[in-house]
Design an enzyme around this catalytic site. Structure first.
Site, short mmCIF file in Angstrom:
data_model
loop_
_atom_site.label_atom_id
_atom_site.label_comp_id
_atom_site.label_asym_id
_atom_site.label_seq_id
_atom_site.Cartn_x
_atom_site.Cartn_y
_atom_site.Cartn_z
N TRP A 148 0.84 -1.21 0.00
CA TRP A 148 0.00 0.00 0.00
C TRP A 148 0.86 1.25 0.00
O TRP A 148 0.54 2.25 -0.63
CB TRP A 148 -0.96 -0.01 1.19
CG TRP A 148 -1.69 -1.32 1.27
CD1 TRP A 148 -1.60 -2.26 2.27
CD2 TRP A 148 -2.58 -1.89 0.29
NE1 TRP A 148 -2.38 -3.36 1.96
CE2 TRP A 148 -2.99 -3.16 0.77
CE3 TRP A 148 -3.06 -1.45 -0.95
CZ2 TRP A 148 -3.86 -3.99 0.06
CZ3 TRP A 148 -3.94 -2.28 -1.66
CH2 TRP A 148 -4.31 -3.52 -1.15
N ASP A 149 1.98 1.19 0.73
CA ASP A 149 2.92 2.31 0.70
C ASP A 149 3.49 2.51 -0.70
O ASP A 149 3.64 3.64 -1.17
CB ASP A 149 4.09 2.03 1.66
CG ASP A 149 3.80 2.46 3.09
OD1 ASP A 149 2.91 3.30 3.29
OD2 ASP A 149 4.47 1.95 3.99
N ILE A 150 3.83 1.41 -1.35
CA ILE A 150 4.41 1.53 -2.69
C ILE A 150 3.38 2.13 -3.66
O ILE A 150 3.68 3.06 -4.41
CB ILE A 150 4.92 0.15 -3.18
CG1 ILE A 150 6.15 -0.25 -2.35
CG2 ILE A 150 5.25 0.19 -4.68
CD1 ILE A 150 6.66 -1.65 -2.65
#
Lengths: 402, 402
Positions: A161-163
């Protein structure tokens, strides 16, 4: 050398993965990305994994190709310099990327009073501004419960999700800058990590599946959902992933293994059409049994010899060490990869941008800046400060170099 | 209503996840994204999950906000129309996004002969053009072996590499278009799925960890690496993720649970500094034991009542059904979400773009087009074909409507 985003300038005030990745993605395409940190580093400055000398490899790898400025952000003087850098003139400047709390000196109202056409990208945890991180968004996504074999949720280790959020930020920033060129107006662009998760779950059809079919996709180990594929153990204790999505890929498996007739016999026996993804999915246990025996009788090297160039869609499982040592894609033969000095170790294979632009040679990966490495240069170049003015700011503890 | 990318036109010839997501990301920001498919649909047109009426929810959810054109791409006449649409004039047009084989009629040389400033984004499996998909890239990444508890690799179910690739495509497309506005030159932009994986593994420090430290991060279940966090079972059989990255988050856990002193006693006993991420990571088993007992004595509702608003970073595990039914972020209160008709079902909650642009109201999500829904309109509008010319193309089987 001109790169695709040469000339664009972004100021980043960030920590952790998503916002730094968003900035690095643009820096790797040639944008001048200036990361501002508090003197001593932000909360992510010492995160694992670390080198023996204490350097955070995590920080280094998420901040390549940027310039680093260290300011006493807990003082009015330090904040004033940060504001001046963010709102400095220039038609390709005036862009802030942040995932930190922005109330006060760094909020959009305050900054846009200093530069009316400011573009500000702001990542939050939830859309209402409340906190969330990859882990607390992931548990809500449904994916850990759908991962693995049984009822126990399995978190994926990749901070996916961060990526995705980082890459939404780079997309959103370029979209807002494109609009500013046309309209003259800047704007605040917001993104939340849980919205990235919800959008992704929705984009893959899982929200609709629940609402239209009242179906919740169950965990099924490493089996593909609705198609054919799984991991298989080899004679030498390795594992390989074998996949067939198209009919061509399906027939390639039979041809390469010599099992065409054995595999084809599954169709009539199970009463399914093996020339369809659905048919192969329904008959997967029978097909897997056949391939399991075939793989178990062969080493990874033998399997590779049979599959390479055969049209079979497959790959070996590798740990991070095997990826570095054994995978030919992780080598200088790959134009994305370069070698940098990292934490006193020479020749560390490092990726640049995965995007290749035909008109320009690849921007080679560079080591991350040392914290504050560019403080003096940036203050001189962008704010026009004299050496003596910069010296006084050092003496006052308002700025720091590397 | 003007949206941030209004005016930009992209032709997409694609299948599966990455390239369609790249196109949809731009379409959701207002770009006119025209997906060209063969008559009858491409290989992804019937993928799972499907609605009772046979519609692919997967296809529908990855192609929202686009226009759909159906052409006989196996005929010279159909390919000629596709080329004409791709290379049609207009300073904001002349952009192709594809993940399909491009040799022949759709290669960059051929198309740029028809429009010199063409921008073409091309996604492949590997950088050398050979095939790979999310599953065969994932097994090589090291993540399945680092996921879960033991030596058996666990594939994550989220097609994370496809999602990242889609968002690299939208970023790369806007970067190349920005460069074209300045230089007048288009270019071919390439991206491979395995390079997206390698770049991501590298960006997170795992490639450097192997090379600098000779360390391969081991699987450790749902524990965070280098910080504090894990899943915990509740009295009513649910699970919650609890995380502390900052000291503030760590102290919030003690305060909310009333366990401040019990938790603090772990530090001296284990001889670590609990006011550091590393200290908490090393003492995690002891800390987990305390929190495990606390969670096991309380229901999810009770835990939520204690944690909400307390500054504790936490969240419940949910399956896809619970995400849709129970999570307030998955509701029309969230400005990203809208309700569409999907496969004859009304009011299906659907995400739009997670990016919010301050200057414009959100573009509400729309249902995906029917295959070929915009064939006639697009041929009339972009190619200037008359009704009678369009009628003849229908009669010849060169084009199809919905």
């Amino acid at each position: 050398m001109e790169h695709v985003l040469s000339g664009l300038r972004v100021v980043e005030v960030s920590a952790f993965i998503a916002a730094p990745l968003g900035g690095m993605t643009l820096a790797q395409l040639g944008a001048d990305v200036i990361r501002i940190d508090p003197i001593g580093g932000n909360i992510d400055y010492r995160r694992w994994p670390r080198a023996p000398n204490g350097d955070s490899l995590y920080w280094a790898c998420l901040n390549r190709s940027k310039r680093s400025v260290a300011l006493a952000l807990d003082t009015p003087a330090g904040r004033e310099i940060a504001q001046a850098l963010i709102t400095a003139p220039g038609k390709d400047a005036g862009i802030l990327l942040t995932n930190l709390p922005t109330s006060g000196w760094m909020d959009y109202m305050t900054l846009s009073a200093k530069r009316a056409d400011l573009i500000m990208l702001r990542l939050t945890g939830n859309y209402d501004g409340s906190g969330a991180v990859d882990y607390t968004v992931n548990c809500a996504s449904g994916f850990p419960i759908a991962t693995g074999l049984d009822e126990v949720p399995v978190n994926h280790v990749l901070p996916a999700w961060d990526i995705a959020a980082g890459l939404y930020l780079s997309t959103g920033l370029l979209a807002a800058e494109r609009a500013r060129v046309r309209s003259g107006s800047g704007q605040e662009v917001t993104l939340s990590l849980s919205d990235v998760m919800l959008a992704s779950v929705g984009n893959l059809g899982y929200l609709a599946d629940v609402q239209v079919n009242n179906n919740v996709r169950p965990p099924m180990g490493n089996d593909l959902y609705g198609a054919l594929g799984r991991d298989f153990k080899t004679a030498d204790g390795r594992r390989v992933m074998i996949v067939a999505i198209s009919n061509r890929q399906w027939h390639a498996i039979g041809k390469a293994t010599g099992l065409t007739n054995v595999l084809a016999s599954v169709g009539p026996r199970m009463n399914v059409d093996l020339n369809s993804e659905t048919g192969r999915f329904h008959a997967r246990r029978e097909i897997f049994n056949i391939l399991e025996a075939w793989c178990a009788a062969r080493s990874l090297t033998e399997i590779a010899a049979v599959f390479d160039g055969s049209g079979v869609l497959w790959g070996p499982y590798q740990d991070f060490g095997q990826l570095v040592r054994d995978d030919p894609r992780c080598s200088l033969a790959n134009p994305m990869m370069g070698a940098v000095v990292q934490s006193t170790v020479d020749g560390v294979l490092t990726p640049g941008s995965p995007l290749g632009f035909g008109k320009a040679s690849r921007r080679q990966p560079t080591a991350a800046p040392a914290l504050g490495q560019h403080t003096d240069a940036v203050l001189s170049e962008i704010l026009g400060l004299s050496d003596s003015a910069i010296g006084k700011l050092h003496d006052a503890g308002t700025i720091a170099g590397a």
